[in-house]
Design a protein around this motif. Structure first.
Motif, PDB file in Angstrom:
ATOM      1  N   GLY A   1       6.069   7.989  -0.998  1.00 37.13           N
ATOM      2  CA  GLY A   1       6.827   7.199  -0.027  1.00 37.13           C
ATOM      3  C   GLY A   1       6.628   7.682   1.396  1.00 37.13           C
ATOM      4  N   ASN A   2       6.697   8.997   1.599  1.00 39.05           N
ATOM      5  CA  ASN A   2       6.518   9.534   2.952  1.00 39.05           C
ATOM      6  C   ASN A   2       5.104   9.290   3.478  1.00 39.05           C
ATOM      7  OD1 ASN A   2       9.129  10.444   3.157  1.00 39.05           O
ATOM      8  ND2 ASN A   2       8.673  12.518   2.506  1.00 39.05           N
ATOM      9  N   ALA A   3       4.129   9.413   2.582  1.00 37.06           N
ATOM     10  CA  ALA A   3       2.748   9.135   3.002  1.00 37.06           C
ATOM     11  C   ALA A   3       2.593   7.667   3.387  1.00 37.06           C
ATOM     12  CB  ALA A   3       1.781   9.501   1.881  1.00 37.06           C
ATOM     13  N   GLY A   4       3.197   6.780   2.613  1.00 39.43           N
ATOM     14  CA  GLY A   4       3.116   5.353   2.916  1.00 39.43           C
ATOM     15  C   GLY A   4       3.793   4.990   4.219  1.00 39.43           C
ATOM     16  N   ALA A   5       4.945   5.642   4.494  1.00 41.40           N
ATOM     17  CA  ALA A   5       5.673   5.358   5.728  1.00 41.40           C
ATOM     18  C   ALA A   5       4.867   5.713   6.965  1.00 41.40           C
ATOM     19  CB  ALA A   5       7.000   6.111   5.736  1.00 41.40           C
ATOM     20  N   SER A   6       4.057   6.766   6.867  1.00 41.56           N
ATOM     21  CA  SER A   6       3.226   7.147   8.013  1.00 41.56           C
ATOM     22  C   SER A   6       1.935   6.337   8.073  1.00 41.56           C
ATOM     23  CB  SER A   6       2.892   8.648   7.937  1.00 41.56           C
ATOM     24  OG  SER A   6       2.162   8.952   6.763  1.00 41.56           O
ATOM     25  N   LEU A   7       1.510   5.800   6.921  1.00 40.34           N
ATOM     26  CA  LEU A   7       0.258   5.048   6.864  1.00 40.34           C
ATOM     27  C   LEU A   7       0.408   3.618   7.382  1.00 40.34           C
ATOM     28  CD1 LEU A   7      -2.714   5.190   5.860  1.00 40.34           C
ATOM     29  CD2 LEU A   7      -1.886   4.387   3.636  1.00 40.34           C
ATOM     30  N   GLY A   8       1.568   3.016   7.155  1.00 40.48           N
ATOM     31  CA  GLY A   8       1.793   1.619   7.532  1.00 40.48           C
ATOM     32  C   GLY A   8       1.503   1.295   8.984  1.00 40.48           C
ATOM     33  N   PRO A   9       2.080   2.048   9.948  1.00 39.17           N
ATOM     34  CA  PRO A   9       1.816   1.741  11.358  1.00 39.17           C
ATOM     35  C   PRO A   9       0.346   1.846  11.738  1.00 39.17           C
ATOM     36  CG  PRO A   9       3.739   3.147  11.143  1.00 39.17           C
ATOM     37  CD  PRO A   9       3.112   3.077   9.787  1.00 39.17           C
ATOM     38  N   LEU A  10      -0.372   2.811  11.140  1.00 38.36           N
ATOM     39  CA  LEU A  10      -1.794   2.961  11.454  1.00 38.36           C
ATOM     40  C   LEU A  10      -2.586   1.741  10.977  1.00 38.36           C
ATOM     41  CD1 LEU A  10      -2.379   6.727  10.509  1.00 38.36           C
ATOM     42  CD2 LEU A  10      -2.119   5.752  12.798  1.00 38.36           C
ATOM     43  N   LEU A  11      -2.273   1.274   9.753  1.00 35.49           N
ATOM     44  CA  LEU A  11      -2.972   0.097   9.231  1.00 35.49           C
ATOM     45  C   LEU A  11      -2.595  -1.161  10.004  1.00 35.49           C
ATOM     46  CD1 LEU A  11      -2.729   0.751   5.381  1.00 35.49           C
ATOM     47  CD2 LEU A  11      -4.724   1.014   6.854  1.00 35.49           C
ATOM     48  N   ALA A  12      -1.321  -1.250  10.421  1.00 32.97           N
ATOM     49  CA  ALA A  12      -0.901  -2.399  11.214  1.00 32.97           C
ATOM     50  C   ALA A  12      -1.655  -2.453  12.536  1.00 32.97           C
ATOM     51  CB  ALA A  12       0.605  -2.341  11.468  1.00 32.97           C
ATOM     52  N   ALA A  13      -1.874  -1.291  13.131  1.00 32.79           N
ATOM     53  CA  ALA A  13      -2.604  -1.227  14.401  1.00 32.79           C
ATOM     54  C   ALA A  13      -4.046  -1.678  14.237  1.00 32.79           C
ATOM     55  CB  ALA A  13      -2.546   0.197  14.959  1.00 32.79           C
ATOM     56  N   ARG A  14      -4.615  -1.446  13.067  1.00 31.25           N
ATOM     57  CA  ARG A  14      -6.012  -1.808  12.819  1.00 31.25           C
ATOM     58  C   ARG A  14      -6.181  -3.247  12.336  1.00 31.25           C
ATOM     59  NH1 ARG A  14     -10.405   1.693  14.068  1.00 31.25           N
ATOM     60  NH2 ARG A  14      -9.604   3.831  14.142  1.00 31.25           N
ATOM     61  N   ILE A  15      -5.231  -3.712  11.512  1.00 35.06           N
ATOM     62  CA  ILE A  15      -5.427  -4.979  10.813  1.00 35.06           C
ATOM     63  C   ILE A  15      -4.643  -6.134  11.435  1.00 35.06           C
ATOM     64  CG2 ILE A  15      -5.131  -6.148   8.572  1.00 35.06           C
ATOM     65  CD1 ILE A  15      -5.497  -3.410   7.234  1.00 35.06           C
ATOM     66  N   VAL A  16      -3.401  -5.865  11.848  1.00 33.54           N
ATOM     67  CA  VAL A  16      -2.530  -6.952  12.293  1.00 33.54           C
ATOM     68  C   VAL A  16      -2.552  -7.136  13.803  1.00 33.54           C
ATOM     69  CG1 VAL A  16      -0.170  -7.844  12.287  1.00 33.54           C
ATOM     70  CG2 VAL A  16      -1.024  -6.598  10.292  1.00 33.54           C
ATOM     71  N   SER A  17      -2.291  -6.067  14.541  1.00 30.46           N
ATOM     72  CA  SER A  17      -2.146  -6.193  16.002  1.00 30.46           C
ATOM     73  C   SER A  17      -3.353  -6.826  16.688  1.00 30.46           C
ATOM     74  CB  SER A  17      -1.845  -4.818  16.610  1.00 30.46           C
ATOM     75  OG  SER A  17      -0.602  -4.338  16.139  1.00 30.46           O
ATOM     76  N   PRO A  18      -4.597  -6.439  16.339  1.00 30.88           N
ATOM     77  CA  PRO A  18      -5.735  -7.037  17.064  1.00 30.88           C
ATOM     78  C   PRO A  18      -6.002  -8.496  16.697  1.00 30.88           C
ATOM     79  CG  PRO A  18      -6.332  -4.948  16.007  1.00 30.88           C
ATOM     80  CD  PRO A  18      -5.036  -5.398  15.418  1.00 30.88           C
ATOM     81  N   TYR A  19      -5.564  -8.936  15.510  1.00 29.67           N
ATOM     82  CA  TYR A  19      -6.004 -10.237  15.004  1.00 29.67           C
ATOM     83  C   TYR A  19      -4.871 -11.247  14.782  1.00 29.67           C
ATOM     84  CZ  TYR A  19     -10.022  -7.257  14.102  1.00 29.67           C
ATOM     85  OH  TYR A  19     -11.057  -6.367  14.234  1.00 29.67           O
ATOM     86  N   GLY A  20      -3.619 -10.822  14.853  1.00 31.35           N
ATOM     87  CA  GLY A  20      -2.525 -11.771  14.783  1.00 31.35           C
ATOM     88  C   GLY A  20      -1.700 -11.703  13.510  1.00 31.35           C
ATOM     89  N   GLN A  21      -0.587 -12.401  13.541  1.00 32.40           N
ATOM     90  CA  GLN A  21       0.410 -12.384  12.475  1.00 32.40           C
ATOM     91  C   GLN A  21      -0.151 -12.813  11.123  1.00 32.40           C
ATOM     92  OE1 GLN A  21       3.818 -14.760  13.535  1.00 32.40           O
ATOM     93  NE2 GLN A  21       4.633 -14.807  11.455  1.00 32.40           N
ATOM     94  N   SER A  22      -1.082 -13.745  11.116  1.00 33.85           N
ATOM     95  CA  SER A  22      -1.597 -14.268   9.844  1.00 33.85           C
ATOM     96  C   SER A  22      -2.286 -13.188   9.007  1.00 33.85           C
ATOM     97  CB  SER A  22      -2.577 -15.417  10.093  1.00 33.85           C
ATOM     98  OG  SER A  22      -3.683 -14.969  10.865  1.00 33.85           O
ATOM     99  N   ASN A  23      -2.734 -12.108   9.658  1.00 36.52           N
ATOM    100  CA  ASN A  23      -3.424 -11.046   8.916  1.00 36.52           C
ATOM    101  C   ASN A  23      -2.483 -10.165   8.115  1.00 36.52           C
ATOM    102  OD1 ASN A  23      -6.589 -10.598   9.552  1.00 36.52           O
ATOM    103  ND2 ASN A  23      -5.589 -11.681  11.220  1.00 36.52           N
TER     104      ASN A  23
END
Length: 417
Positions: free
Chosen positions: A162-184
């Motif tokens: 759980g702790n590893a996932g909590a720290s991993l989520g924001p990093l993946l969001a920065a790579r996958i969601v933020s640059p390309y939009g909500q649909s990702n």
């Protein structure tokens, strides 16, 4: 002839029962690693929600009050439902409820990726919260069953994911969601599908062991009964809940506002502050594995003393330290404070034997709730008094660890004889 074909020798029945008992009398690491991995995926998807706030604020023209309501809806469903789920599954264990809960999370992510209005966002995050409420109590019970008696170790392995996932989520969001939009956001649904597959497999193992678990339930409850009065148990649980409050309010100050503290006090760049926050979160993930095994070996009360009160010297020094020593102190704080939850949870389960799901739901729910409330309260306080003042005040929270002195010994009756 028919008797020979249809009847099993008595020894075969005995051997089968012995084999079934051996499964849960030893630590089943394959199951513990499976639910830890599922916990990683679950908390990665959960931590995606706050990471998308800037994107949602822009795309849907939301204000900060609406963002706060999103957090409220998510935390409400992710925290308040957990004790009720745990109470229900204590009476009626549901081997496949973990996979079913992950289906709620999948539905929430799919809806969030397509939500074009504020009400739909609220429905989406609420679905993710419901999935979390179903997952945590029953996964904690599964860790308990697969622990082979090493309950602290089992909870630490589970919490590590759980702790590893909590720290991993924001990093993946920065790579996958933020640059390309909500649909990702839809791509995170793959995580949910993987978790469903893993949890279906663990559900089959859980179901195979349920019959034996029910037969031994009464004797297990008696042997693990600490022999305390109901009043003493209630007082002890209240103390543990206060300790959870102190831990998660302080954790909220670090996870939500540590970067702002560093920028305000030392005038570092955003990137530098992000690196220091990652160091703290990495220490938290590493510290998760400390408390459980040490509690199994030396006693959980000692771990709680060390985890809550023992971190106080470091938190009290933090507001006055230089940048270098702030980073050093944050590592010690993360390592020590993170060791508390597994020890507190297993200690509480030993206080109330036979209520593994209820206790897990109560404490996981309170942890989620305190994190959300803490972030809101401390944010408002920071607006009024300044971020450095918030860290001065929060540095005293671990002193509540002095209450650990009032906790009783939970050594089972069978071991006291």
């Amino acid at each position: 002839m028919s008797n020979t074909l249809t009847s099993s020798p008595p020894s075969a029945t005995i051997n089968t029962n012995e084999q079934a008992g051996a499964v849960v009398q030893k630590t089943v690491f394959s199951i513990l690693l499976a639910i830890s991995f599922s916990h990683l995926l679950n908390d990665t998807m959960q931590s995606l929600i706050p990471s998308t706030y800037p994107l949602l604020k822009r795309s849907l023209s939301l204000n900060f009050s609406q963002l706060g309501l999103i957090t409220f809806c998510f935390q409400l469903t992710a925290s308040l439902l957990q004790p009720f789920v745990g109470l229900y599954t204590d009476k009626r264990p549901q081997p496949y409820s973990l996979a079913a809960g992950m289906c709620f999370t999948l539905a929430g992510l799919l809806l969030l990726s397509r939500a074009g209005s504020f009400p739909l966002v609220l429905v989406a995050v609420s679905l993710v919260g419901v999935g979390s409420s179903i997952f945590h109590p029953e996964a904690s019970r599964l860790a308990y069953l697969a622990s082979g008696g090493k309950r602290g170790l089992a909870q630490s392995i589970f919490q590590l994911g759980g702790n590893a996932g909590a720290s991993l989520g924001p990093l993946l969001a920065a790579r996958i969601v933020s640059p390309y939009g909500q649909s990702n956001i839809i791509w995170f649904g793959v995580f949910a599908l993987i978790a469903i597959g893993v949890l279906l497999n663990t559900g089959r193992w859980y179901r195979r062991n349920l019959t034996m678990r029910r037969k031994k339930a009464v004797s297990i409850i008696y042997e693990s009964d600490p022999g305390l009065s109901k009043g003493r148990v209630a007082t002890s649980l209240s103390i543990l809940l206060v300790l959870i409050f102190s831990k998660y309010f302080y954790m909220a100050s670090m996870s939500s506002y540590y970067m702002f503290f560093l920028i305000d006090k030392f005038h570092v760049s955003d990137q530098h502050a992000q690196i220091l926050l990652f160091i703290f979160l990495f220490a938290v993930a590493a510290g998760t594995m400390i408390g459980g095994p040490i509690g199994d070996r030396f006693g959980r009360k000692y771990v709680i003393w060390f985890s809550i009160l023992g971190v106080a010297p470091f938190t009290l020094l933090l507001p006055y330290a230089s940048l270098f020593f702030t980073a050093v102190l944050s590592v010690f704080i993360g390592l020590i404070l993170a060791s508390a939850f597994s020890a507190i949870l297993v200690y509480a389960q030993e206080l109330v034997p036979g209520k593994v799901g209820l206790i897990a739901g109560l404490f996981f729910g309170l942890a989620f709730g305190m994190g959300g409330i803490g972030a809101a309260v401390l944010g408002r306080l920071a607006d009024r008094t300044g971020i450095q003042h918030v860290f001065h005040l929060c540095s005293f929270l671990p002193l509540l660890g002095l209450l650990t002195g009032f906790l009783p010994d939970t050594t089972p009756k069978s071991k006291k004889a």
